[in-house]
Design a protein around this motif. Structure first.
Motif, PDB file in Angstrom:
ATOM      1  N   ARG A   8       0.834  -1.204   0.000  1.00 50.18           N
ATOM      2  CA  ARG A   8       0.000   0.000   0.000  1.00 50.18           C
ATOM      3  C   ARG A   8       0.870   1.257   0.000  1.00 50.18           C
ATOM      4  NH1 ARG A   8      -2.218  -0.541   4.566  1.00 50.18           N
ATOM      5  NH2 ARG A   8      -1.547   1.308   5.717  1.00 50.18           N
ATOM      6  N   ILE A   9       1.895   1.255   0.827  1.00 58.09           N
ATOM      7  CA  ILE A   9       2.777   2.419   0.892  1.00 58.09           C
ATOM      8  C   ILE A   9       3.472   2.643  -0.449  1.00 58.09           C
ATOM      9  CG2 ILE A   9       4.860   3.330   1.981  1.00 58.09           C
ATOM     10  CD1 ILE A   9       3.979   1.873   4.550  1.00 58.09           C
ATOM     11  N   SER A  10       3.906   1.538  -1.061  1.00 58.95           N
ATOM     12  CA  SER A  10       4.574   1.638  -2.356  1.00 58.95           C
ATOM     13  C   SER A  10       3.624   2.163  -3.427  1.00 58.95           C
ATOM     14  CB  SER A  10       5.122   0.264  -2.764  1.00 58.95           C
ATOM     15  OG  SER A  10       5.670   0.311  -4.057  1.00 58.95           O
ATOM     16  N   MET A  11       2.375   1.679  -3.395  1.00 57.62           N
ATOM     17  CA  MET A  11       1.387   2.114  -4.383  1.00 57.62           C
ATOM     18  C   MET A  11       1.051   3.596  -4.212  1.00 57.62           C
ATOM     19  SD  MET A  11       0.332  -0.185  -6.607  1.00 57.62           S
ATOM     20  CE  MET A  11      -1.392   0.111  -6.986  1.00 57.62           C
ATOM     21  N   ILE A  12       0.952   4.046  -2.971  1.00 55.65           N
ATOM     22  CA  ILE A  12       0.665   5.472  -2.739  1.00 55.65           C
ATOM     23  C   ILE A  12       1.798   6.334  -3.278  1.00 55.65           C
ATOM     24  CG2 ILE A  12       0.434   7.224  -0.943  1.00 55.65           C
ATOM     25  CD1 ILE A  12      -1.161   5.209   0.708  1.00 55.65           C
ATOM     26  N   ALA A  13       3.028   5.892  -3.059  1.00 56.61           N
ATOM     27  CA  ALA A  13       4.182   6.647  -3.562  1.00 56.61           C
ATOM     28  C   ALA A  13       4.159   6.710  -5.094  1.00 56.61           C
ATOM     29  CB  ALA A  13       5.475   6.013  -3.073  1.00 56.61           C
ATOM     30  N   GLU A  14       3.811   5.584  -5.725  1.00 57.49           N
ATOM     31  CA  GLU A  14       3.757   5.552  -7.190  1.00 57.49           C
ATOM     32  C   GLU A  14       2.574   6.364  -7.717  1.00 57.49           C
ATOM     33  OE1 GLU A  14       3.576   1.388  -7.819  1.00 57.49           O
ATOM     34  OE2 GLU A  14       5.736   1.080  -7.645  1.00 57.49           O
ATOM     35  N   LEU A  15       1.446   6.363  -6.928  1.00 58.94           N
ATOM     36  CA  LEU A  15       0.274   7.118  -7.357  1.00 58.94           C
ATOM     37  C   LEU A  15       0.555   8.623  -7.355  1.00 58.94           C
ATOM     38  CD1 LEU A  15      -2.690   6.982  -8.222  1.00 58.94           C
ATOM     39  CD2 LEU A  15      -3.326   6.996  -5.781  1.00 58.94           C
ATOM     40  N   ARG A  16       1.424   9.057  -6.461  1.00 57.44           N
ATOM     41  CA  ARG A  16       1.779  10.479  -6.424  1.00 57.44           C
ATOM     42  C   ARG A  16       2.462  10.912  -7.732  1.00 57.44           C
ATOM     43  NH1 ARG A  16       1.051  12.571  -1.429  1.00 57.44           N
ATOM     44  NH2 ARG A  16       0.983  11.106   0.342  1.00 57.44           N
ATOM     45  N   GLU A  17       3.111   9.959  -8.401  1.00 58.07           N
ATOM     46  CA  GLU A  17       3.807  10.272  -9.649  1.00 58.07           C
ATOM     47  C   GLU A  17       2.940  10.018 -10.876  1.00 58.07           C
ATOM     48  OE1 GLU A  17       6.854  11.585  -9.691  1.00 58.07           O
ATOM     49  OE2 GLU A  17       6.809  11.573  -7.486  1.00 58.07           O
ATOM     50  N   ALA A  18       1.782   9.385 -10.670  1.00 57.99           N
ATOM     51  CA  ALA A  18       0.971   8.977 -11.822  1.00 57.99           C
ATOM     52  C   ALA A  18       0.431  10.161 -12.602  1.00 57.99           C
ATOM     53  CB  ALA A  18      -0.174   8.079 -11.354  1.00 57.99           C
ATOM     54  N   LEU A  19      -0.099  11.168 -11.893  1.00 57.30           N
ATOM     55  CA  LEU A  19      -0.676  12.317 -12.590  1.00 57.30           C
ATOM     56  C   LEU A  19       0.395  13.158 -13.291  1.00 57.30           C
ATOM     57  CD1 LEU A  19      -3.361  13.655 -13.196  1.00 57.30           C
ATOM     58  CD2 LEU A  19      -3.132  14.991 -11.086  1.00 57.30           C
ATOM     59  N   PRO A  20       1.507  13.508 -12.615  1.00 60.62           N
ATOM     60  CA  PRO A  20       2.552  14.279 -13.322  1.00 60.62           C
ATOM     61  C   PRO A  20       3.145  13.526 -14.517  1.00 60.62           C
ATOM     62  CG  PRO A  20       2.892  14.363 -10.945  1.00 60.62           C
ATOM     63  CD  PRO A  20       1.835  13.338 -11.192  1.00 60.62           C
ATOM     64  N   LYS A  21       3.175  12.187 -14.452  1.00 62.05           N
ATOM     65  CA  LYS A  21       3.775  11.400 -15.527  1.00 62.05           C
ATOM     66  C   LYS A  21       2.752  10.951 -16.574  1.00 62.05           C
ATOM     67  CE  LYS A  21       7.682   9.652 -12.806  1.00 62.05           C
ATOM     68  NZ  LYS A  21       8.387   8.443 -12.290  1.00 62.05           N
ATOM     69  N   ASN A  22       1.531  11.488 -16.507  1.00 59.96           N
ATOM     70  CA  ASN A  22       0.482  11.208 -17.495  1.00 59.96           C
ATOM     71  C   ASN A  22       0.125   9.719 -17.568  1.00 59.96           C
ATOM     72  OD1 ASN A  22       0.340  13.963 -18.347  1.00 59.96           O
ATOM     73  ND2 ASN A  22       2.207  13.635 -19.576  1.00 59.96           N
ATOM     74  N   GLN A  23       0.157   9.059 -16.405  1.00 56.38           N
ATOM     75  CA  GLN A  23      -0.212   7.649 -16.376  1.00 56.38           C
ATOM     76  C   GLN A  23      -1.714   7.447 -16.176  1.00 56.38           C
ATOM     77  OE1 GLN A  23       2.199   5.986 -13.243  1.00 56.38           O
ATOM     78  NE2 GLN A  23       4.135   6.281 -14.356  1.00 56.38           N
ATOM     79  N   LEU A  24      -2.420   8.485 -15.738  1.00 54.95           N
ATOM     80  CA  LEU A  24      -3.863   8.378 -15.530  1.00 54.95           C
ATOM     81  C   LEU A  24      -4.593   8.681 -16.836  1.00 54.95           C
ATOM     82  CD1 LEU A  24      -4.292  10.122 -12.048  1.00 54.95           C
ATOM     83  CD2 LEU A  24      -3.995   7.687 -12.547  1.00 54.95           C
ATOM     84  N   GLN A  25      -5.658   7.927 -17.077  1.00 58.10           N
ATOM     85  CA  GLN A  25      -6.459   8.096 -18.281  1.00 58.10           C
ATOM     86  C   GLN A  25      -7.938   8.071 -17.910  1.00 58.10           C
ATOM     87  OE1 GLN A  25      -5.427   5.214 -21.321  1.00 58.10           O
ATOM     88  NE2 GLN A  25      -3.217   5.409 -20.919  1.00 58.10           N
ATOM     89  N   VAL A  26      -8.730   8.795 -18.689  1.00 55.24           N
ATOM     90  CA  VAL A  26     -10.174   8.791 -18.493  1.00 55.24           C
ATOM     91  C   VAL A  26     -10.810   7.972 -19.614  1.00 55.24           C
ATOM     92  CG1 VAL A  26     -12.268  10.172 -18.329  1.00 55.24           C
ATOM     93  CG2 VAL A  26     -10.143  11.030 -17.347  1.00 55.24           C
ATOM     94  N   TYR A  27     -11.553   6.942 -19.229  1.00 54.13           N
ATOM     95  CA  TYR A  27     -12.322   6.147 -20.173  1.00 54.13           C
ATOM     96  C   TYR A  27     -13.781   6.596 -20.071  1.00 54.13           C
ATOM     97  CZ  TYR A  27      -8.680   2.766 -21.433  1.00 54.13           C
ATOM     98  OH  TYR A  27      -7.551   2.167 -21.951  1.00 54.13           O
TER      99      TYR A  27
END
Length: 755
Positions: free
Chosen positions: A500-519
């Motif tokens: 969980r801690i690792s995922m939260i850390a990676e999620l913090r980088e998801a938006l700046p790195k354009n990893q999030l997408q809207v379907y």
């Protein structure tokens, strides 16, 4: 007579040779030195008159000097006595015998044969004559302490003042009448001066302490008396005689919880196990309040065997310091230890456990549904609930255990001196049971529960920080498993926590790195079959794990506070695509988005969605926000304001998963809800004559009567579609029409269906 003998030995202790005489001047006993000097045996003289002994006695040494032994030899014995000795006769107190020290009292005048009254006119010691009269008249002995008289140390010297202890003994004749008086005394001037100097020194010491604002106490252990200075009594509001003069009287106004500890520390000092007393405790004031005092003291005198006979010390009012300490270490709302004191106690108990080998348990407890109660009834009711929960939890453990409040609705429990895991399970279940009972808050009856995580030392962790982390992880597992239960920590939880801690850390980088997408999943108007709306659904293109659905990370986003930034980004994306597809279709195309309850909470730099829509220049109902029933029902003042503000901005509202919660019709009208979305569980189970179908049809009828539109989720078969159309459902979405698609694929589908 025994007392006379004792006193005589006391005064004549240092004499080399003397006799012990009875009241009638018969010999009772003699020292060995006297018997050897006169070559006598004790049995030869015992019982005889002293006059007969000396008139009939000759030297038995065998020398030719057969001189008679007269009373002048008795004079020699008296002269060797260390104190003042005098024998008087008759009511006028004719002096028959005095020793040399006694001449200091009579100014070195010949006094044998004179009346004591005549003698006193020279020395000025009239009180001594008055006492002779008293003893002669009453026949009662007199013992006087520290008489102040005048002495002339040597002939011609100046008179000085002295203190003398006197003993007057009557001498009776054969008829039992008083015939004379034996008077003796000893100089105690040095002792009196030392005592007075000590008392003066103590008075100065007490005065200095009083001036400093301290109370002074004095415990005479030998006499069992306890005194407290005026300043000390005034500190508590008591007058001079309102407490009593024994140590037990003082303990009677000491707080019951502090009495045993105060006694133990006092006796440790008395017994010499500690050199000084320093003890903090509470004392009841005259007005009934409790005041914290700091007592300091020490034993100042011990007898020959080492037993303490006197103890003195001071008391200081430390109530303000205690209040400061209490505020620093205790929660102001529940009076339980706060986070700081909890950490100190956990560290202390871990050290004891290492030394004794006995395990300890740490519980993390989080109240279920507390936020809903707090938002629904207000913070005052929430505070009352927390106070009552604290009392109930405290009632489940022993006095040696620690219950603390970390903040919010989080509590911890430290269980010590355990025999096994069964005891921990019993306490955990006991806590859950007391929390499950209803809480009466004003006119409201509230039900909450608790989720408890448990970890053990030393099995689960060696250090306090490990235990805190373990218990926290176990608590989350209990909450996610359905709440109102306890769960023991396991190593697998640790792995999940790391994940969980690792995922939260990676999620913090998801938006700046354009990893999030809207379907986008199409919402079809069932009457026409046209795609008139879509629901925006978030996806995370994880660099290692691939495409992740919202269920994998939305909870982490809410937990970490990232949900606000992510939610705002989804809103902007949805608004942009709504504008694009509206322009392509030549008519309004609405996009609905899901909004987390966390996004309705107060936050800094809140984005105004209405302002963004106006700046974008799109229609007022281009965006629809989907919220849960629970949010609608447990609306706080802040949430209510944000919902109404959103409606005023032209954003429509849909209730997602309708039918699974407990919404009131009044709330649907209050917030001017636009759509109800029937939960897919009612659609999936909607075969003919099923309860699910009946519920769904009832929702459709009810919504239409309230002026609301209905959207059915999870349509997967033609049969489900036909039934919903027949029931009058307005819109539908599901895999029968399309799964969620990326924007470009959705755009092609939308264009194709439109053509």
């Amino acid at each position: 007579m025994t007392q006379v003998v004792d006193d005589f030995f006391e005064f004549g202790r240092s004499a080399k040779s003397f006799l012990v005489l009875a009241n009638d001047l018969s010999v009772i006993d003699a020292t060995s030195t006297f018997l050897a000097e006169w070559s006598l045996r004790r049995d030869e003289i015992t019982g005889q008159s002293v006059f007969d002994v000396f008139s009939n006695t000759t030297d038995k040494t065998g020398s030719n000097d057969a001189r008679p032994k007269t009373l002048i030899s008795l004079q020699e014995v008296f002269d060797h006595a260390p104190g003042f000795l005098c024998v008087t006769r008759g009511p006028t107190h004719i002096v028959e015998l005095v020793n040399k020290p006694c001449y200091q009292i009579v100014c070195h005048r010949p006094v044998v044969g004179m009346s004591a009254r005549d003698i006193s006119s020279v020395g000025g010691n009239y009180e001594l004559v008055r006492l002779l009269d008293q003893v002669y008249a009453t026949g009662q002995s007199y013992v006087g302490r520290a008489h102040k008289i005048k002495l002339q140390p040597s002939p011609g010297a100046a008179c000085i003042e002295a203190y003398v202890n006197f003993v007057y003994r009557p001498i009776f004749n054969d008829e039992g009448a008083v015939a004379g008086i034996l008077a003796f005394g000893y100089d105690v001037t040095k002792e009196i001066l030392v005592r007075d100097e000590l008392r003066s020194s103590e008075d100065r010491f007490h005065l200095a302490l009083e001036a400093a604002g301290d109370g002074v106490w004095d415990w005479n252990i030998a006499r069992q008396t306890f005194s407290l200075s005026a300043r000390g009594r005034a500190m508590l509001g008591y007058d001079a005689n309102e407490i009593g003069d024994s140590l037990e009287d003082w303990f009677s106004i000491t707080h019951p919880e502090d009495q045993e500890r105060t006694r133990d520390q006092t006796m440790a000092c008395v017994q010499g196990r500690i050199p000084f007393l320093s003890c903090e405790y509470r004392v009841r004031c005259k007005n009934g309040s409790w005041k914290w005092l700091l007592a300091r003291g020490a034993v100042i005198h011990r007898d020959g065997s080492g037993r303490a006979t006197r103890m003195v010390g001071t008391t200081i009012d430390i109530s303000s310091e205690q209040e400061t300490l209490r505020r620093a270490n205790f929660d102001s709302l529940t009076s339980l230890p706060n986070r700081s004191l909890f950490r100190d106690r956990l560290e202390h108990e871990v050290q004891i456990s290492r030394r004794t080998g006995k395990p300890i348990a740490l519980m993390f407890l989080d109240l279920d549904r507390f936020k809903e109660v707090n938002d629904l009834l207000g913070h005052a009711a929430g505070d009352s609930l927390l106070r009552e929960c604290a009392k109930r939890i405290r009632s489940c453990v022993r006095a040696v255990d620690t219950v603390a409040r970390l903040g919010g609705d989080e509590f911890t429990v430290i269980l010590t001196d355990l025999d096994g895991r069964a005891h921990v399970e019993f306490i955990a279940q006991k806590i859950l049971n007391v929390l499950a009972r209803p809480f009466d808050l004003g006119q409201e009856r509230i039900h909450v529960s608790g989720s408890i995580g448990i970890t053990m030392h030393p099995d689960d962790g060696a250090y306090p920080e490990d235990l805190v982390r373990n218990a926290d992880q176990a608590m989350y597992v209990a909450k996610n498993a359905g709440r109102n239960q306890f769960c023991f920590f396991t190593r697998s939880m640790q792995e999940k926590a790391r994940h969980r801690i690792s995922m939260i850390a990676e999620l913090r980088e998801a938006l700046p790195k354009n990893q999030l997408q809207v379907y986008f999943q199409p919402i079809v108007e069932l009457r026409t079959g046209h795609i008139s709306k879509s629901e925006a659904l978030l996806r995370w293109q994880h660099p290692q794990k691939g495409m992740l659905p919202p269920s994998e990370f939305i909870g982490l986003a809410e937990e970490s506070g990232l949900i606000n930034d992510i939610g705002n980004w989804v809103f902007i994306e949805a608004a942009n695509w709504s504008k694009r597809w509206t322009e392509q279709a030549g008519k309004l195309f609405q996009v609905s988005i899901n909004k987390s309850p966390i996004q309705f909470m107060p936050q800094k730099n809140t984005m105004n969605w209405g302002t963004h829509l106006r700046n974008l220049g799109i229609a007022w109902n281009s965006i629809s926000v989907e919220i849960t029933e629970n949010l609608l029902f447990n609306t706080s003042t802040t949430t209510e304001e944000r919902l109404l503000s959103m409606r005023d901005s032209g954003i429509q509202v849909a209730i997602d998963d309708f039918g699974t919660g407990y919404s009131s019709m009044a709330y649907l009208k209050k917030f001017d809800v636009d759509y109800l979305k029937i939960d897919q569980s009612f659609v999936a189970g909607s075969t003919a004559d099923t309860i699910s179908r009946t519920i769904a049809e009832t929702i459709i009828v009810m919504a239409h009567k309230l002026g609301l539109k209905v959207i059915a989720e999870g349509i997967e078969t033609q049969e489900q579609l036909d039934w919903l159309k027949q029931a009058g459902c307005d819109y539908g979405q599901g895999y029968l029409f399309s799964q969620p698609l990326p924007p470009d694929q959705f755009e092609r589908l939308f264009a194709h269906r439109a053509a």
